[in-house]
Design a protein around this motif. Structure first.
Motif, PDB file in Angstrom:
ATOM      1  N   PRO A 127       0.616  -1.546   0.040  1.00 16.79           N
ATOM      2  CA  PRO A 127       0.310  -0.080  -0.469  1.00 16.79           C
ATOM      3  C   PRO A 127       0.749   1.507   0.157  1.00 16.79           C
ATOM      4  CG  PRO A 127      -1.232  -1.253   1.057  1.00 16.79           C
ATOM      5  CD  PRO A 127       0.610  -2.097   0.764  1.00 16.79           C
ATOM      6  N   VAL A 128       2.032   1.555   0.587  1.00 20.90           N
ATOM      7  CA  VAL A 128       2.389   2.458   1.361  1.00 20.90           C
ATOM      8  C   VAL A 128       3.234   2.658  -0.297  1.00 20.90           C
ATOM      9  CG1 VAL A 128       4.373   3.588   1.935  1.00 20.90           C
ATOM     10  CG2 VAL A 128       2.967   2.887   3.719  1.00 20.90           C
ATOM     11  N   ARG A 129       4.270   1.893  -0.998  1.00 22.28           N
ATOM     12  CA  ARG A 129       5.045   2.150  -2.114  1.00 22.28           C
ATOM     13  C   ARG A 129       3.603   2.103  -3.492  1.00 22.28           C
ATOM     14  NH1 ARG A 129       8.245  -2.177   0.134  1.00 22.28           N
ATOM     15  NH2 ARG A 129       6.657  -3.592  -1.236  1.00 22.28           N
ATOM     16  N   LEU A 130       2.844   1.676  -3.560  1.00 18.78           N
ATOM     17  CA  LEU A 130       2.003   2.343  -4.673  1.00 18.78           C
ATOM     18  C   LEU A 130       0.963   3.788  -4.635  1.00 18.78           C
ATOM     19  CD1 LEU A 130      -0.451   1.236  -6.748  1.00 18.78           C
ATOM     20  CD2 LEU A 130      -1.649   0.640  -5.278  1.00 18.78           C
ATOM     21  N   ARG A 131       1.228   4.194  -2.936  1.00 17.58           N
ATOM     22  CA  ARG A 131       0.757   5.534  -2.708  1.00 17.58           C
ATOM     23  C   ARG A 131       1.565   6.492  -3.402  1.00 17.58           C
ATOM     24  NH1 ARG A 131      -0.341   5.512   3.174  1.00 17.58           N
ATOM     25  NH2 ARG A 131      -0.347   7.825   2.565  1.00 17.58           N
ATOM     26  N   VAL A 132       3.105   5.977  -3.043  1.00 17.29           N
ATOM     27  CA  VAL A 132       4.217   6.982  -3.666  1.00 17.29           C
ATOM     28  C   VAL A 132       4.624   6.826  -5.403  1.00 17.29           C
ATOM     29  CG1 VAL A 132       6.229   6.515  -3.525  1.00 17.29           C
ATOM     30  CG2 VAL A 132       5.561   6.305  -1.121  1.00 17.29           C
ATOM     31  N   PHE A 133       3.822   6.049  -5.304  1.00 22.26           N
ATOM     32  CA  PHE A 133       4.001   5.639  -7.127  1.00 22.26           C
ATOM     33  C   PHE A 133       3.431   6.511  -7.389  1.00 22.26           C
ATOM     34  CE2 PHE A 133       3.242   3.719 -11.310  1.00 22.26           C
ATOM     35  CZ  PHE A 133       4.918   4.009 -11.981  1.00 22.26           C
ATOM     36  N   ARG A 134       2.175   6.657  -6.659  1.00 25.81           N
ATOM     37  CA  ARG A 134       1.033   7.291  -7.531  1.00 25.81           C
ATOM     38  C   ARG A 134       1.366   9.014  -7.625  1.00 25.81           C
ATOM     39  NH1 ARG A 134      -5.025   6.166  -6.301  1.00 25.81           N
ATOM     40  NH2 ARG A 134      -4.890   7.162  -8.124  1.00 25.81           N
TER      41      ARG A 134
ATOM     42  N   PHE B  44      13.204   3.607   3.399  1.00 24.79           N
ATOM     43  CA  PHE B  44      12.702   1.506   2.602  1.00 24.79           C
ATOM     44  C   PHE B  44      11.912   1.588   1.134  1.00 24.79           C
ATOM     45  CE2 PHE B  44      10.142  -2.200   2.642  1.00 24.79           C
ATOM     46  CZ  PHE B  44      11.362  -2.730   2.726  1.00 24.79           C
ATOM     47  N   HIS B  45      10.806   1.826   1.609  1.00 21.80           N
ATOM     48  CA  HIS B  45       9.735   2.457   0.039  1.00 21.80           C
ATOM     49  C   HIS B  45      10.333   2.636  -1.093  1.00 21.80           C
ATOM     50  CE1 HIS B  45       7.291  -0.277   2.613  1.00 21.80           C
ATOM     51  NE2 HIS B  45       7.366   0.702   2.995  1.00 21.80           N
ATOM     52  N   LEU B  46      11.329   3.978  -0.943  1.00 21.18           N
ATOM     53  CA  LEU B  46      11.696   4.704  -2.231  1.00 21.18           C
ATOM     54  C   LEU B  46      12.563   3.696  -2.816  1.00 21.18           C
ATOM     55  CD1 LEU B  46      11.886   8.322  -1.247  1.00 21.18           C
ATOM     56  CD2 LEU B  46      10.706   7.723  -3.350  1.00 21.18           C
ATOM     57  N   LYS B  47      13.703   3.372  -2.264  1.00 24.23           N
ATOM     58  CA  LYS B  47      14.505   2.191  -2.079  1.00 24.23           C
ATOM     59  C   LYS B  47      14.524   0.956  -3.298  1.00 24.23           C
ATOM     60  CE  LYS B  47      16.181  -0.961   0.552  1.00 24.23           C
ATOM     61  NZ  LYS B  47      16.609  -1.753   0.562  1.00 24.23           N
ATOM     62  N   GLU B  48      13.089   0.151  -2.806  1.00 25.40           N
ATOM     63  CA  GLU B  48      12.393  -0.656  -3.532  1.00 25.40           C
ATOM     64  C   GLU B  48      11.638  -0.284  -4.470  1.00 25.40           C
ATOM     65  OE1 GLU B  48      11.882  -4.217  -2.157  1.00 25.40           O
ATOM     66  OE2 GLU B  48      13.585  -3.114  -0.590  1.00 25.40           O
ATOM     67  N   LEU B  49      10.982   0.507  -4.599  1.00 21.82           N
ATOM     68  CA  LEU B  49      10.711   1.448  -5.848  1.00 21.82           C
ATOM     69  C   LEU B  49      11.461   1.807  -7.095  1.00 21.82           C
ATOM     70  CD1 LEU B  49       8.109   2.919  -4.560  1.00 21.82           C
ATOM     71  CD2 LEU B  49       7.286   1.392  -6.332  1.00 21.82           C
ATOM     72  N   THR B  50      12.728   2.040  -6.852  1.00 20.53           N
ATOM     73  CA  THR B  50      13.917   2.508  -7.614  1.00 20.53           C
ATOM     74  C   THR B  50      14.807   0.704  -8.079  1.00 20.53           C
ATOM     75  OG1 THR B  50      14.759   4.162  -6.140  1.00 20.53           O
ATOM     76  CG2 THR B  50      16.607   3.803  -7.680  1.00 20.53           C
ATOM     77  N   HIS B  51      14.494   0.034  -6.796  1.00 18.66           N
ATOM     78  CA  HIS B  51      15.261  -1.161  -7.347  1.00 18.66           C
ATOM     79  C   HIS B  51      14.574  -1.855  -8.353  1.00 18.66           C
ATOM     80  CE1 HIS B  51      18.401  -1.154  -3.577  1.00 18.66           C
ATOM     81  NE2 HIS B  51      18.778  -0.942  -4.725  1.00 18.66           N
ATOM     82  N   SER B  52      13.176  -1.707  -8.381  1.00 18.42           N
ATOM     83  CA  SER B  52      12.342  -2.295  -9.422  1.00 18.42           C
ATOM     84  C   SER B  52      12.489  -1.558 -10.554  1.00 18.42           C
ATOM     85  CB  SER B  52      10.877  -2.121  -8.812  1.00 18.42           C
ATOM     86  OG  SER B  52      10.514  -0.882  -9.147  1.00 18.42           O
ATOM     87  N   GLY B  53      12.985  -0.463 -10.563  1.00 19.57           N
ATOM     88  CA  GLY B  53      13.011   0.284 -11.982  1.00 19.57           C
ATOM     89  C   GLY B  53      11.884   1.402 -12.160  1.00 19.57           C
ATOM     90  N   LEU B  54      10.864   1.553 -10.701  1.00 15.14           N
ATOM     91  CA  LEU B  54       9.984   2.433 -11.597  1.00 15.14           C
ATOM     92  C   LEU B  54       9.835   3.376 -11.260  1.00 15.14           C
ATOM     93  CD1 LEU B  54       6.794  -0.335 -10.835  1.00 15.14           C
ATOM     94  CD2 LEU B  54       6.864   0.437 -12.702  1.00 15.14           C
ATOM     95  N   VAL B  55      11.405   3.523 -10.582  1.00 20.17           N
ATOM     96  CA  VAL B  55      11.816   4.820  -9.971  1.00 20.17           C
ATOM     97  C   VAL B  55      12.636   5.456 -10.076  1.00 20.17           C
ATOM     98  CG1 VAL B  55      11.947   6.530  -7.887  1.00 20.17           C
ATOM     99  CG2 VAL B  55       9.308   5.060  -8.130  1.00 20.17           C
ATOM    100  N   LEU B  56      13.015   6.466 -11.150  1.00 22.32           N
ATOM    101  CA  LEU B  56      13.705   7.049 -10.730  1.00 22.32           C
ATOM    102  C   LEU B  56      14.189   8.277 -10.028  1.00 22.32           C
ATOM    103  CD1 LEU B  56      13.334   7.651 -14.366  1.00 22.32           C
ATOM    104  CD2 LEU B  56      14.525   6.271 -13.594  1.00 22.32           C
TER     105      LEU B  56
END
Length: 109
Positions: free
Chosen positions: A16-23, A51-63
């Motif tokens: 949920p938090v990562r989805l909110r961050v990405f959106r 922590f969540h930004l790190k995970e999103l960055t590693h997935s390639g969805l966030v720069l």
């Protein structure tokens, strides 16, 4: 997009938090946001957000980009579009969406 990349992207968004961050980052567009603004907007503790930004960055969805002393995070819109294309590649059982949207049978069209 390869299946492995799609799985990594979907796994990163399956929280949920990562989805909110990405959106929020998609909404910010090309300007992106710094972690402080994101933390305030989403009411998330800075350490949790990191922590969540790190995970999103590693997935390639966030720069991540450094701007002086600040970090700016942006949604990787090309990666997002590749994921959407991958998910919709077999839309409507291979029939053209133009044909099916006219018949109102395709929910994605």
């Amino acid at each position: 997009m390869e299946e492995k990349s799609a799985v990594a992207s979907l796994a990163a968004l399956a929280q949920p938090v990562r989805l909110r961050v990405f959106r929020a980052l998609v909404g910010a567009g090309t300007e992106g946001m710094n972690p402080g603004a994101l933390a305030v907007l989403l009411d998330v503790a800075p350490s949790t957000l990191s922590f969540h930004l790190k995970e999103l960055t590693h997935s390639g969805l966030v720069l991540q980009e450094r701007d002086g002393r600040n970090l700016i995070y942006r949604a990787a819109l090309e990666q997002m579009n590749d994921l959407m294309d991958y998910l919709a590649a077999h839309c409507c059982l291979g029939a053209g969406c133009d044909e099916l949207s006219a018949a109102k049978n395709c929910r994605t069209c």
